[in-house]
Design a protein around this motif. Sequence first.
Motif, PDB file in Angstrom:
ATOM      1  N   ASN A 154     -21.982  28.842 -16.250  1.00 24.93           N
ATOM      2  CA  ASN A 154     -22.071  27.460 -16.750  1.00 24.93           C
ATOM      3  C   ASN A 154     -23.409  26.824 -16.395  1.00 24.93           C
ATOM      4  O   ASN A 154     -23.945  26.008 -17.159  1.00 24.93           O
TER       5      ASN A 154
ATOM      6  N   GLN B 269     -26.182  28.463 -16.269  1.00 23.75           N
ATOM      7  CA  GLN B 269     -27.136  29.006 -17.242  1.00 23.75           C
ATOM      8  C   GLN B 269     -27.022  28.286 -18.586  1.00 23.75           C
ATOM      9  O   GLN B 269     -28.024  28.029 -19.264  1.00 23.75           O
ATOM     10  N   LYS B 270     -25.812  27.919 -18.948  1.00 14.59           N
ATOM     11  CA  LYS B 270     -25.614  27.187 -20.207  1.00 14.59           C
ATOM     12  C   LYS B 270     -26.216  25.788 -20.119  1.00 14.59           C
ATOM     13  O   LYS B 270     -26.864  25.305 -21.060  1.00 14.59           O
ATOM     14  N   LYS B 271     -26.017  25.122 -18.994  1.00 14.58           N
ATOM     15  CA  LYS B 271     -26.619  23.797 -18.800  1.00 14.58           C
ATOM     16  C   LYS B 271     -28.142  23.902 -18.824  1.00 14.58           C
ATOM     17  O   LYS B 271     -28.839  23.062 -19.416  1.00 14.58           O
TER      18      LYS B 271
ATOM     19  N   GLU C  25     -29.940  26.021 -20.367  1.00 18.04           N
ATOM     20  CA  GLU C  25     -30.421  26.217 -21.739  1.00 18.04           C
ATOM     21  C   GLU C  25     -30.554  24.887 -22.468  1.00 18.04           C
ATOM     22  O   GLU C  25     -31.557  24.630 -23.152  1.00 18.04           O
TER      23      GLU C  25
ATOM     24  N   ILE D 140     -25.130  21.740 -26.589  1.00 12.58           N
ATOM     25  CA  ILE D 140     -26.074  22.694 -27.162  1.00 12.58           C
ATOM     26  C   ILE D 140     -26.326  22.414 -28.632  1.00 12.58           C
ATOM     27  O   ILE D 140     -27.436  22.580 -29.140  1.00 12.58           O
TER      28      ILE D 140
ATOM     29  N   GLN E 115     -30.320  29.505 -27.022  1.00 13.45           N
ATOM     30  CA  GLN E 115     -28.862  29.472 -26.807  1.00 13.45           C
ATOM     31  C   GLN E 115     -28.323  30.871 -26.521  1.00 13.45           C
ATOM     32  O   GLN E 115     -27.331  31.307 -27.071  1.00 13.45           O
TER      33      GLN E 115
ATOM     34  N   TYR F 150     -26.995  31.955 -23.644  1.00 16.38           N
ATOM     35  CA  TYR F 150     -25.708  31.891 -22.943  1.00 16.38           C
ATOM     36  C   TYR F 150     -24.680  31.068 -23.717  1.00 16.38           C
ATOM     37  O   TYR F 150     -23.495  31.388 -23.725  1.00 16.38           O
ATOM     38  N   ASN F 151     -25.172  30.004 -24.364  1.00 20.62           N
ATOM     39  CA  ASN F 151     -24.226  29.150 -25.099  1.00 20.62           C
ATOM     40  C   ASN F 151     -23.665  29.824 -26.340  1.00 20.62           C
ATOM     41  O   ASN F 151     -22.635  29.418 -26.862  1.00 20.62           O
ATOM     42  N   SER F 152     -24.337  30.825 -26.814  1.00 16.26           N
ATOM     43  CA  SER F 152     -23.829  31.519 -28.012  1.00 16.26           C
ATOM     44  C   SER F 152     -22.676  32.458 -27.676  1.00 16.26           C
ATOM     45  O   SER F 152     -21.963  32.929 -28.556  1.00 16.26           O
TER      46      SER F 152
END
Length: 710
Positions: A258, A260-262, A264, A303, A409, A411-413
């Motif tokens: 999470n 890593q997603k933030k 990004e 994202i 994106q 990680y978000n993907s």
Amino acid sequence: MKKQKTKKTSWHDLPKKQKFIVVFLISLTIIVVILMSIRAIIFIKFLAGNDILIKSQVDKPKIDLLNGQEEKITFDTSITANPSCRIKCNFFFEDVTNNITIEQEEFEINSGTPIKKEYTLKAPDYGLGQILYLASMECQGIKTYTCDTRNRTVNRNILVSLNYDLNDENINITNNLRDKLNVLVSRVSEIKSNVDIINKSEFKNDVELDNLTKELEIAIIKLKESEQYWKTQRYDLIVLPNITNLENEYNNLMLWFNEQKKKEVLENRFNVMVEYDTLCQLTGTCYTHETIQTLASETELDITESCANIDQLSQRYTDISLQNEANYLAENYNLTTEFTFDIINKLSNLKNQVKKPYLENLPSGSINHDLLLEIIKITTPIETHEYEQYNLTPAIIKELTKNKPICNQKYNSLLLNNTLRLDILFEPLGLRCGYYGNYTNCCTTNDCRNDPTKYPIIFLHGHDFSKDILADYSLDTFRVVEKRLTEKGYLTAGVMSVSSETEDYGILGLTNVPLTIRGSYYFDVYKNQEDYELLQTKSENIDTYAVRLNDIVNNVKFNTGRPKVIIIAHSMGGLVARRYAQIFGNDSVDKLILIGTPNHGMNGTIIKACPIFGESIECKDMDSTSLFMNKLNSEKPNVKIYNIIGTNCTTDGQPSDGIALESNVYLDGAENMRINGTCEGIKLLHNEMLNVAKYPEVMDKIYYALNITN
């Protein structure tokens, strides 16, 4: 000379000793005559089939208990034979569900000696289901001068069902345990699903998953072990898996992921800020955007929104690039490699200058401080050449707009929380049944009830050789055939009467195993105020027997829960079965297997002798010229019939089985199968065909008709 007159000796003149001898000889003669008469009567009855008779009953054929409860059952057995005979018996009492022999006893007794067996049956301490118990009494006479016996084994079987259910305590325990187990399965499923996604993605090498994978494997193994205990209803052995370590490992992974997603989203939004500020310094055209203070404290990091902002910036770069093109061409740059690298580095140095205020103004202690600190990286300025002959701004703008920003994106993907549930089920406890240690769920649905391989078999005897013999003897007709079928997986359920007074539908069909049942149309029931009374009624016509068979079929269907039965009938029993199907239709019968059935009646010597030994009404119906035979054969059979014909003997000069002519047994519309045999004295093929040890091909035909591999 006068002849002397001889004096006659009278009884009174005899000496005492002679009187005693005469009385003794006369008495001995009378005793011998009486004994020989009794011996002759017994032998005649023996020839008629009156050998050994077993009568058995149990006071409670069905027991309903809760976990841990007990109940006593009592078997009463009487064995009748020649009073001068000793009888050798073998008694078995088995738990056929769990393949446990509870008692086995061999003994010798005299005829008429009552036998009583008592057992206390206990319901399991856990679970719900059915346990079947089978009591079997097998006996044979011990042949002596005064005891004529065929030395054949006769038997009676009684099936007892113990149906058990959860007590209140176990209901609470199992419900709570099931809820907890299903929560664990859902959580472990979620973890496994996400770990599988990560392992299949490009991030596999980004994180350390070894410990997490090991903990996950341990949890799954323990859950599967618990599932096996649950399915076998040994919930008392279930220990809830401890997944604390698994949770910790997984939570650490998700925390990192999470972050890593933030990161990004923050990086996308910060890059937009830098690009706009760089563009502002190059062109003088400035766009309003968020501040570093806002970004540092932002909690809603979307994202999709950040990518939309980048797309908007990219479109603006396209427009600016078109506007800048004329200025760029007007400078007529000398596009050497050195010049190109200098322009790239000048743009990089400019962006570093733009980033410095952001780094300086980054709020300390803000929620996104550490992540932004990783993102805002300022490199050492790169030395470049100066080109005073040119205006370098168009070249730098071209370089800026040429490298359009791309939404980051990685990680978000990756779509996590796509939970694929483990194939581990803790469903509400179903009824558990078994047969000789092989356990399954009990048969409670139409899917298993409609399985033709599980249809029960009704054995139906033929015409009695003597009208004076008890009808019970007829029940032993198929004893050897029945034994062969038990070797193929059938379970004998003993004798079932015409009475349909039952309480529980399908109680004998819960354990999903085909049953064999002995039936007799020689019995009827009389209902009094308190109970049913079974009556022997042999002197009836075949139509009446067919009606009684209908009661037996309905009783078997109700008790087993099966929609159809299979009837294996011998001799006149086949006529009863055919007439039943003709009157009541074939909806309840899957197939008929006939053995030695005189389908077109009897004639000649046999029909003339029939009333001497058997009931005249039956004999009248079996006459080939009778109204009954005319009605029976007026239409083709409306049910599948396998017809076994015995031949190679001779009766009235024609091929026969010793009783029924081959031509009279043959049946159009049936699958006719011939058996060659012999008739030796009173051992006629007609009856001997059922001795499948002597005629194994008969059993082969039965297997074929039942679709059983021999």
